[in-house]
Design a protein around this motif. Structure first.
Motif, PDB file in Angstrom:
ATOM      1  N   CYS A 150      74.308 -53.701  23.517  1.00 32.73           N
ATOM      2  CA  CYS A 150      74.687 -55.329  23.112  1.00 32.73           C
ATOM      3  C   CYS A 150      73.523 -56.138  24.087  1.00 32.73           C
ATOM      4  N   ALA A 151      73.829 -57.430  23.808  1.00 33.36           N
ATOM      5  CA  ALA A 151      72.787 -58.454  24.456  1.00 33.36           C
ATOM      6  C   ALA A 151      71.402 -58.185  24.214  1.00 33.36           C
ATOM      7  N   VAL A 187      73.767 -57.555  34.879  1.00 33.34           N
ATOM      8  CA  VAL A 187      72.798 -58.444  34.460  1.00 33.34           C
ATOM      9  C   VAL A 187      73.489 -59.728  33.696  1.00 33.34           C
ATOM     10  N   LEU A 188      72.649 -60.735  34.089  1.00 30.05           N
ATOM     11  CA  LEU A 188      73.276 -62.049  33.555  1.00 30.05           C
ATOM     12  C   LEU A 188      72.631 -62.431  32.218  1.00 30.05           C
ATOM     13  N   ARG A 215      83.098 -76.617  34.584  1.00 29.00           N
ATOM     14  CA  ARG A 215      82.364 -75.682  35.550  1.00 29.00           C
ATOM     15  C   ARG A 215      81.354 -74.701  34.627  1.00 29.00           C
ATOM     16  N   PRO A 216      80.214 -74.379  35.191  1.00 30.34           N
ATOM     17  CA  PRO A 216      79.778 -73.284  34.423  1.00 30.34           C
ATOM     18  C   PRO A 216      80.124 -72.038  34.879  1.00 30.34           C
ATOM     19  N   ARG A 217      80.044 -70.931  33.931  1.00 26.38           N
ATOM     20  CA  ARG A 217      80.564 -69.720  34.211  1.00 26.38           C
ATOM     21  C   ARG A 217      79.357 -68.582  33.654  1.00 26.38           C
ATOM     22  N   ALA A 218      79.148 -67.784  34.795  1.00 27.27           N
ATOM     23  CA  ALA A 218      78.068 -66.658  34.397  1.00 27.27           C
ATOM     24  C   ALA A 218      78.759 -65.796  33.582  1.00 27.27           C
ATOM     25  N   ILE A 219      78.141 -65.050  32.501  1.00 28.79           N
ATOM     26  CA  ILE A 219      78.239 -64.019  31.789  1.00 28.79           C
ATOM     27  C   ILE A 219      77.392 -62.796  32.116  1.00 28.79           C
ATOM     28  N   LYS A 263      66.336 -63.691  38.161  1.00 30.81           N
ATOM     29  CA  LYS A 263      66.101 -61.958  38.212  1.00 30.81           C
ATOM     30  C   LYS A 263      66.413 -61.565  36.800  1.00 30.81           C
ATOM     31  N   SER A 264      67.451 -62.046  36.049  1.00 30.23           N
ATOM     32  CA  SER A 264      67.685 -61.616  34.636  1.00 30.23           C
ATOM     33  C   SER A 264      67.133 -62.863  33.685  1.00 30.23           C
ATOM     34  N   ASN A 265      65.956 -62.565  33.382  1.00 30.60           N
ATOM     35  CA  ASN A 265      65.411 -63.852  32.730  1.00 30.60           C
ATOM     36  C   ASN A 265      65.398 -63.553  31.158  1.00 30.60           C
ATOM     37  N   GLY A 266      66.029 -62.702  30.639  1.00 30.38           N
ATOM     38  CA  GLY A 266      66.145 -62.503  29.208  1.00 30.38           C
ATOM     39  C   GLY A 266      66.748 -63.567  28.533  1.00 30.38           C
ATOM     40  N   TYR A 267      68.072 -64.054  29.025  1.00 29.61           N
ATOM     41  CA  TYR A 267      68.612 -65.099  28.118  1.00 29.61           C
ATOM     42  C   TYR A 267      67.825 -66.315  28.369  1.00 29.61           C
ATOM     43  N   ARG A 268      67.148 -66.726  29.431  1.00 22.77           N
ATOM     44  CA  ARG A 268      66.293 -67.855  29.471  1.00 22.77           C
ATOM     45  C   ARG A 268      65.153 -67.595  28.367  1.00 22.77           C
TER      46      ARG A 268
END
Length: 280
Positions: free
Chosen positions: A265-266, A213-214, A223-227, A18-23
């Motif tokens: 930011c981001a 937003v991710l 382990r993976p961690r979401a920001i 749903k937050s596709n910006g980082y991808r």
């Protein structure tokens, strides 16, 4: 500075967060790396916001994967890319090669999206300042299309586009940090107090929304961690009250600059995408 509008469409259904910006950011870096590794590294490692992009915007389908939705082959998706980087020529040329000449797609994690159109415009800080100076008592409307995350103190994110944070902190900071080394004469001296004392914020209340937003996934041991970052969307009009000419010109120029730099930011990972309307 460059502002690029790309229209893309998948050949098949493609799930995306749903937050596709980082991808999308990761895919753009990969595409740049395929044509110019130095530019890709520069964009990734720049201490300032070298590139701003909106993520894919359009109509999505549902998805049975948690926190995902689906790109539809019957739809076209818009991607805005802003390049305030002093090395904008190099970044732009690499993007053209990656998305137009040498390639025609962006490879997302679960499938490609294909470039349907690629349009760009170029401007300079001088042109933005000249446009601002031509306007008498302007009204500036910013529409924050994607979650806008403005840091306000340590580990705190503002949930409203306060005039001082938007113009004096975020946009003025981006203007200064992306200023070419031979353009010191274009520095903007804009104090936060001056903005707060002479700029009025008028929200379109029905448009306001908040978001978590991710922006990235990192490894925390095994382990993976979401920001996650918190932000807002909506439309806000900024008007002037007993403002000096220099404050009016600086705030208006920074508003126009926001379409190239993003706000907060981001911005490379899809946050802070805005459109701007200036009227008198």
């Amino acid at each position: 500075m460059r502002r690029i509008e790309v229209a893309l469409s998948p050949a098949d259904r493609v799930p995306v967060p749903k937050s596709n910006g980082y991808r999308v950011y990761a895919a753009l870096l990969d595409a740049l790396d395929g044509v110019d590794a130095d530019v890709s590294e520069h964009v990734h490692d720049a201490e300032f916001g070298s590139v701003h992009q909106s993520g894919l915007r359009g109509r999505f389908g549902s998805c049975d994967r948690e926190n995902h939705r689906t790109l539809l082959p019957t739809e076209t998706y818009d991607l805005t890319i802003g390049v305030p980087d002093p090395a904008d020529d190099d970044v732009f040329e690499a993007l053209v090669r990656a998305l137009v000449f040498d390639g025609d797609r962006i490879e997302l994690a679960d499938g490609p999206v294909f470039v349907e159109s690629f349009e760009s415009e170029r401007t300079s800080r001088e042109e933005l300042l000249d446009r601002a100076a031509e306007l008498d008592d302007p009204s500036v409307r910013l529409t924050f299309h994607t979650p806008t995350c403005i840091e306000d103190g340590e580990s705190v994110t503002a949930m409203f586009p306060h005039r001082g944070l938007v113009f004096a902190d975020s946009l003025a900071g981006k203007w200064q940090t992306t200023l070419p080394s031979d353009a010191e004469h274009l520095q903007l001296d804009l104090a936060r107090a001056a903005v707060e004392n002479s700029v009025i914020t008028k929200p379109a209340e029905s448009t306001y929304d908040t978001h978590s937003v991710l922006t990235n996934r990192v490894r925390d041991g095994d382990r993976p961690r979401a920001i996650l970052k918190q932000g807002f969307t909506g439309t806000y009009t900024y008007e002037f009250k007993q403002a000096t000419e220099s404050v009016e010109n600086a705030v208006t120029a920074l508003a126009l600059f926001a379409e190239y730099s993003g706000v907060g930011c981001a911005v490379a990972r899809g946050c802070g995408n805005v459109s701007v309307e200036v009227s008198t």
